[in-house]
Design an enzyme around this catalytic site. Structure first.
Site, PDB file in Angstrom:
ATOM      1  N   ARG A  97      64.840  99.215  47.177  1.00  0.00           N
ATOM      2  CA  ARG A  97      63.373  99.061  47.201  1.00  0.00           C
ATOM      3  C   ARG A  97      62.856  98.638  48.576  1.00  0.00           C
ATOM      4  O   ARG A  97      61.860  97.910  48.673  1.00  0.00           O
ATOM      5  CB  ARG A  97      62.907  98.023  46.170  1.00  0.00           C
ATOM      6  CG  ARG A  97      63.105  98.426  44.750  1.00  0.00           C
ATOM      7  CD  ARG A  97      62.262  99.646  44.384  1.00  0.00           C
ATOM      8  NE  ARG A  97      62.199  99.791  42.955  1.00  0.00           N
ATOM      9  CZ  ARG A  97      63.152 100.356  42.216  1.00  0.00           C
ATOM     10  NH1 ARG A  97      64.223 100.871  42.783  1.00  0.00           N
ATOM     11  NH2 ARG A  97      63.009 100.442  40.898  1.00  0.00           N
ATOM     12  N   SER A 113      57.747  96.907  37.886  1.00  0.00           N
ATOM     13  CA  SER A 113      58.600  95.710  38.024  1.00  0.00           C
ATOM     14  C   SER A 113      57.955  94.742  39.007  1.00  0.00           C
ATOM     15  O   SER A 113      57.684  95.119  40.149  1.00  0.00           O
ATOM     16  CB  SER A 113      59.965  96.086  38.574  1.00  0.00           C
ATOM     17  OG  SER A 113      60.614  96.971  37.719  1.00  0.00           O
ATOM     18  N   GLU A 150      58.978  91.884  43.878  1.00  0.00           N
ATOM     19  CA  GLU A 150      59.096  93.252  44.384  1.00  0.00           C
ATOM     20  C   GLU A 150      57.737  93.765  44.838  1.00  0.00           C
ATOM     21  O   GLU A 150      57.644  94.549  45.778  1.00  0.00           O
ATOM     22  CB  GLU A 150      59.668  94.155  43.278  1.00  0.00           C
ATOM     23  CG  GLU A 150      60.241  95.449  43.801  1.00  0.00           C
ATOM     24  CD  GLU A 150      59.712  96.658  43.089  1.00  0.00           C
ATOM     25  OE1 GLU A 150      59.136  97.525  43.778  1.00  0.00           O
ATOM     26  OE2 GLU A 150      59.849  96.739  41.855  1.00  0.00           O
TER      27      GLU A 150
HETATM   28  N1  EPU Z   1      66.430  93.692  29.884  1.00  0.00           N
HETATM   29  C1  EPU Z   1      66.287  92.654  28.997  1.00  0.00           C
HETATM   30  N2  EPU Z   1      65.019  92.227  28.716  1.00  0.00           N
HETATM   31  C2  EPU Z   1      63.930  92.797  29.258  1.00  0.00           C
HETATM   32  C3  EPU Z   1      64.084  93.869  30.165  1.00  0.00           C
HETATM   33  C4  EPU Z   1      65.362  94.304  30.477  1.00  0.00           C
HETATM   34  O1  EPU Z   1      67.244  92.111  28.489  1.00  0.00           O
HETATM   35  O2  EPU Z   1      62.821  92.369  28.922  1.00  0.00           O
HETATM   36  C5  EPU Z   1      67.784  94.204  30.157  1.00  0.00           C
HETATM   37  C6  EPU Z   1      67.973  95.563  29.476  1.00  0.00           C
HETATM   38  O3  EPU Z   1      68.388  95.446  28.164  1.00  0.00           O
HETATM   39  C7  EPU Z   1      69.027  96.205  30.336  1.00  0.00           C
HETATM   40  C8  EPU Z   1      68.726  95.637  31.729  1.00  0.00           C
HETATM   41  O4  EPU Z   1      67.949  94.465  31.538  1.00  0.00           O
HETATM   42  O5  EPU Z   1      70.305  95.781  29.964  1.00  0.00           O
HETATM   43  C9  EPU Z   1      67.994  96.624  32.625  1.00  0.00           C
HETATM   44  O6  EPU Z   1      66.744  96.977  32.050  1.00  0.00           O
HETATM   45  P1  EPU Z   1      66.010  98.372  32.319  1.00  0.00           P
HETATM   46  O7  EPU Z   1      66.929  99.490  32.067  1.00  0.00           O
HETATM   47  O8  EPU Z   1      64.727  98.376  31.568  1.00  0.00           O
HETATM   48  O9  EPU Z   1      65.735  98.410  33.868  1.00  0.00           O
HETATM   49  P2  EPU Z   1      65.367  97.259  34.900  1.00  0.00           P
HETATM   50  O10 EPU Z   1      66.572  96.930  35.701  1.00  0.00           O
HETATM   51  O11 EPU Z   1      64.677  96.141  34.224  1.00  0.00           O
HETATM   52  C10 EPU Z   1      64.842  98.927  36.828  1.00  0.00           C
HETATM   53  C11 EPU Z   1      63.749  99.200  37.813  1.00  0.00           C
HETATM   54  C12 EPU Z   1      62.609  99.958  37.133  1.00  0.00           C
HETATM   55  C13 EPU Z   1      63.159 101.258  36.573  1.00  0.00           C
HETATM   56  C14 EPU Z   1      64.287 100.926  35.588  1.00  0.00           C
HETATM   57  C15 EPU Z   1      64.961 102.164  35.076  1.00  0.00           C
HETATM   58  C16 EPU Z   1      63.817  97.392  39.454  1.00  0.00           C
HETATM   59  C17 EPU Z   1      63.149  96.189  39.997  1.00  0.00           C
HETATM   60  N3  EPU Z   1      63.254  97.955  38.378  1.00  0.00           N
HETATM   61  O12 EPU Z   1      64.337  98.041  35.845  1.00  0.00           O
HETATM   62  O13 EPU Z   1      61.671 100.282  38.141  1.00  0.00           O
HETATM   63  O14 EPU Z   1      62.153 101.999  35.905  1.00  0.00           O
HETATM   64  O15 EPU Z   1      65.309 100.137  36.276  1.00  0.00           O
HETATM   65  O16 EPU Z   1      65.733 102.713  36.088  1.00  0.00           O
HETATM   66  O17 EPU Z   1      64.814  97.843  40.024  1.00  0.00           O
HETATM   67  C18 EPU Z   1      59.688  99.547  39.210  1.00  0.00           C
HETATM   68  O18 EPU Z   1      60.361  99.426  40.234  1.00  0.00           O
HETATM   69  O19 EPU Z   1      58.455  99.297  39.193  1.00  0.00           O
HETATM   70  C19 EPU Z   1      60.334  99.967  37.971  1.00  0.00           C
HETATM   71  C20 EPU Z   1      59.693 100.027  36.813  1.00  0.00           C
END
Ligand code: EPU
Length: 340
Positions: free
Chosen positions: A166, A238, A334
């Protein structure tokens, strides 16, 4: 063409829907007009700058006492192609998801996992946007723009962009100095599909198999199920980065919390899921005043209607404090916070 406005309300220009005021607001749709404007307007040239695309990754905590520059360079051009690669240049003002749809429609692969990410093309390299196992850097060949200090056109090849998670040179060293005007992408005519992330593969097979269109549809449907639509509920995706820590720290957390998601992140490092940390610090779905932590994805902070930037920032501070207290991990924002 360019247009300059003064004391301009940015409420419709940021997806949090914050009513901040820009001292000056410049829209410009060509590189030539951008250069001409700043050659002729020295006072504005010396103002503090903010490059603002769709405003989908920032939070205004105060008004902006400077010049907001909104690039509207349009157009998607096929520059060249061979059997394997299509070289496409898109203007900074092109809506990112329109671009993704165009690529998928033309059979060019590489950006389908990045479907429905809000924002315009100009912000894509700055932020090195990413989702579902793909980061924009994997398809960016060149970034063109203007050095606003010298008003010279410049171009950065992939390596010169210094992409990271990012981030890029445009967000760090060249922040507020280099304005992106177009981006050149290398897209694949024989795409390899990346379906390793979470529920993507299952969703794609439900749709009938691996095609660019089906991946796009699957990503859109997963995103819609978790992430609030910024045209309905103010948010900037995010709010925090997923923290990268040493393997030792990751192991210690895994011992105490066996369910914690931990992903490899390069030699000796692991990435933690900030959403999990926030949820397990008790913040998922919790409101403070008119802002709240989203109830379906704790990494997202929402404006429930009428929240100020300060309120949202304060809520984010409470989240940081509690996650630090409980897990000894300091979350990093972020979104770009303006004016704190
Ligand atoms: N999780 C939780 N609780 C929550 C949210 C997530 O336990 O409320 C756990 C999920 O169960 C999973 C892990 O955290 O095991 C990852 O969650 P998720 O797949 O939803 O992705 P993320 O890491 O929270 C990142 C990006 C998103 C992108 C998603 C999908 C960052 C900061 N965020 O989120 O990007 O859409 O992966 O690839 O890297 C953005 O940058 O604005 C954004 C939405």
């Amino acid at each position: 063409m360019y247009q300059l406005k003064h004391n301009f309300s940015l409420k419709s220009n940021n997806t949090f829907g914050i009513s901040a005021i820009a001292k000056h607001y410049l829209t410009v749709d060509s590189v030539e007009d951008l250069i001409q404007f700043f050659r002729e307007n020295n006072a504005e040239k010396n103002e503090k700058r903010l490059f603002l695309g769709a405003g989908s990754n920032l939070l205004f905590v105060t008004d902006f006492e400077g010049i907001v520059i909104h690039p509207e360079m349009d157009g998607i051009d096929l520059i060249s192609q061979n059997e394997d690669i299509a070289v496409i240049e898109a203007g900074a003002g092109v809506v990112w998801d329109y671009f993704v749809d165009w690529c998928v429609g033309n059979g060019f692969g590489g950006v389908e996992n990045l479907s429905l990410i809000p924002g315009n093309v100009g912000a894509v390299p700055v932020q090195n946007i990413g989702a579902y196992g793909i980061e924009a850097e994997s398809v960016i060949a060149e970034v063109k723009g203007i050095d606003m200090d010298t008003l010279e056109s410049k171009s950065f090849n992939h390596d010169e962009c210094k992409f990271g998670y990012r981030t890029s040179v445009f967000k760090e060293l060249l922040k507020e100095r280099f304005m992106v005007t177009s981006v050149v992408f290398h897209l694949s005519k024989h795409p390899e599909f990346h379906l390793e992330y979470g529920a993507l593969e299952a969703e794609v097979s439900k749709l009938g198999g691996q095609t660019l269109q089906n991946i796009r549809k699957a990503v859109i449907s997963i995103r819609k199920s978790k992430l609030p639509d910024p045209s309905k509920v103010g948010n900037a995706g995010s709010f925090f980065k997923n923290p990268v820590v040493s393997e030792a720290v990751g192991r210690a957390l895994k011992n105490s919390y066996p369910d914690i998601p931990v992903y490899p992140a390069g030699p000796g490092l692991v990435k933690l899921a900030a959403g999990w940390l926030i949820e397990n610090a008790g913040w998922k779905g919790r409101s403070v005043g008119k802002s709240a932590v989203h109830d379906k994805q704790a990494l997202v902070i929402i404006n429930k209607g009428g929240a100020t930037g300060e309120e949202i920032f304060e809520l984010s501070g409470m989240v940081v404090k509690d996650v630090l207290q409980k897990f000894n991990i300091e979350l990093e924002r972020e979104v770009l916070v303006i004016g704190n």
